[in-house]
Motif scaffolding. Structure first.
Motif, PDB file in Angstrom:
ATOM      1  N   THR A   8      25.765  38.013  38.180  1.00 25.07           N
ATOM      2  CA  THR A   8      26.906  37.762  37.315  1.00 25.07           C
ATOM      3  C   THR A   8      28.165  37.765  38.165  1.00 25.07           C
ATOM      4  N   LEU A   9      28.840  36.640  38.187  1.00 30.24           N
ATOM      5  CA  LEU A   9      30.046  36.505  38.998  1.00 30.24           C
ATOM      6  C   LEU A   9      31.261  37.049  38.245  1.00 30.24           C
ATOM      7  N   LEU A  10      31.399  36.629  36.985  1.00 30.83           N
ATOM      8  CA  LEU A  10      32.519  37.064  36.139  1.00 30.83           C
ATOM      9  C   LEU A  10      31.967  37.650  34.851  1.00 30.83           C
ATOM     10  N   ARG A  77      32.991  39.830  40.511  1.00 30.31           N
ATOM     11  CA  ARG A  77      32.222  40.352  41.643  1.00 30.31           C
ATOM     12  C   ARG A  77      32.304  41.883  41.685  1.00 30.31           C
ATOM     13  N   GLY A  78      32.259  42.495  40.502  1.00 26.07           N
ATOM     14  CA  GLY A  78      32.267  43.944  40.393  1.00 26.07           C
ATOM     15  C   GLY A  78      33.639  44.584  40.475  1.00 26.07           C
ATOM     16  N   ARG A  79      34.687  43.781  40.581  1.00 26.00           N
ATOM     17  CA  ARG A  79      36.055  44.298  40.722  1.00 26.00           C
ATOM     18  C   ARG A  79      36.821  44.106  39.418  1.00 26.00           C
ATOM     19  N   GLU A  80      37.432  45.168  38.902  1.00 24.45           N
ATOM     20  CA  GLU A  80      38.157  45.117  37.646  1.00 24.45           C
ATOM     21  C   GLU A  80      39.509  44.432  37.840  1.00 24.45           C
ATOM     22  N   LEU A  81      39.651  43.220  37.277  1.00 23.90           N
ATOM     23  CA  LEU A  81      40.876  42.450  37.493  1.00 23.90           C
ATOM     24  C   LEU A  81      42.062  42.994  36.701  1.00 23.90           C
TER      25      LEU A  81
END
Length: 333
Positions: A8-10, A77-81
């Motif tokens: 899962t990318l997004l 990519r696992g980072r909370e935008l």
């Protein structure tokens, strides 16, 4: 040999985006949850005002005050935008996630040449430009991008202004700007708006070809179910700020589980039967100021019952499929 599922990318979870108005608080995106997998094309469809563009503008931080994100999670990519500072988000936007806007003529700056607009993106986001001769290398890459998207004589045309190009060429330039830094995800917001049919096909084929060449993921936002049938791997149908149905594109189009999806399909002329009547969806979309907790399509739905006016969540209706309808199985029948 065991095949692993694409990563899962997004991932968007319960996203809510609000806009204060004189009439009250408008929740333009209300609890939207969507995933975009690596290498896939996700089609997002729905009528105007359904929240498609606002959802993905929220993802990349383009919603500005008085609008704001009221809740939910957006991870890339696992980072909370949603937790990033403006500077950190700018580093992601353009470099890793890019978006093409609906109207290329208004999105492009009429006072700057195409060269200036592509080079600006490269100088801001490309991390592999050499220290010596950065602008020259950026210009060379800009010419290469124009060539990649099919602009003839790119070495000459790069010095032209947006008004010197046709609508289809401007869309190609928008795509070139979006892809200049080779992002992992392209959000294409109505990329064929106001284009004639032949140019629409060229632009969509271009996006599909670049997706294959670059291995990127694509979110294709459109009103056109024919477009998503041709190009999207999975489909999300939005209505009044909510996702009402998701699933593999062919499965959703062959056997829709939400009455709104059926209504959209019924509004399309059939080439196989030109005399078949077009069945428009009766009524109007609800005002989002007072949409309520129940099904937002209930007032227009021929299958509505009393329970439809209570809170309804997305429920599983098959492998990889979900629908926001208490009568989803009856709809399939």
């Amino acid at each position: 040999m065991i095949e692993t599922a694409p990563e899962t990318l997004l991932s968007i979870k319960e996203l809510r985006t609000c806009f204060p108005t004189r009439a009250g608080l408008v929740t333009a995106v209300d609890g939207v949850s969507l995933d975009v997998r690596a290498g896939e094309c996700l089609g997002v469809v729905g009528e105007s005002g359904s929240g498609k563009s606002v959802t993905f503008s929220s993802v990349i931080g383009l919603v500005r005050r008085p609008g704001y994100i009221a809740g939910g999670s957006v991870t890339f990519r696992g980072r909370e935008l949603t937790a990033l500072s403006p500077a950190e988000l700018r580093a992601v936007r353009g470099r890793e996630i890019a978006m093409t806007m609906q109207d290329a003529l208004t999105a492009l700056n009429p006072a700057l040449t195409i060269e200036e607009q592509i080079v600006e993106v490269l100088l801001a986001h490309a991390v592999d430009l050499p220290r010596a001769g950065r602008k020259a290398e950026a210009r060379r890459r800009a010419v290469d991008m124009l060539r990649l998207v099919g602009i003839a004589s790119p070495e000459t045309r790069i010095g032209d202004y947006p008004h010197q190009f046709s609508g289809g060429m401007r869309q190609r330039i928008m795509i070139a700007i979006a892809l200049a830094c080779r992002p992992m995800l392209l959000i294409a917001d109505e990329p064929t708006t106001a284009l004639d049919v032949t140019i629409q096909a060229q632009v969509l084929e271009l996006i599909a070809d670049l997706r294959r060449q670059l291995g990127m993921s694509v979110v294709l936002i459109t009103h056109d179910l024919g477009v998503v049938a041709e190009y999207a791997d999975r489909l999300a149908v939005m209505y009044a700020g909510q996702v009402v149905e998701t699933g593999p594109t062919r499965a959703v189009l062959d056997s829709p589980r939400h009455p709104y999806t059926r209504g959209l399909l019924g509004s399309i002329p059939r080439l196989s039967d030109l005399d078949a009547p077009i069945r428009p969806i009766e009524g109007q979309a609800p005002e989002l100021v007072s949409a309520g907790e129940g099904c937002r399509f209930a007032s227009r739905c021929p299958m509505a019952v009393g329970a439809c006016y209570a809170r309804i969540d997305l429920v599983d209706v098959g492998p990889g499929r979900a629908a926001r309808c208490i009568r989803a199985l009856e709809t399939a029948a």
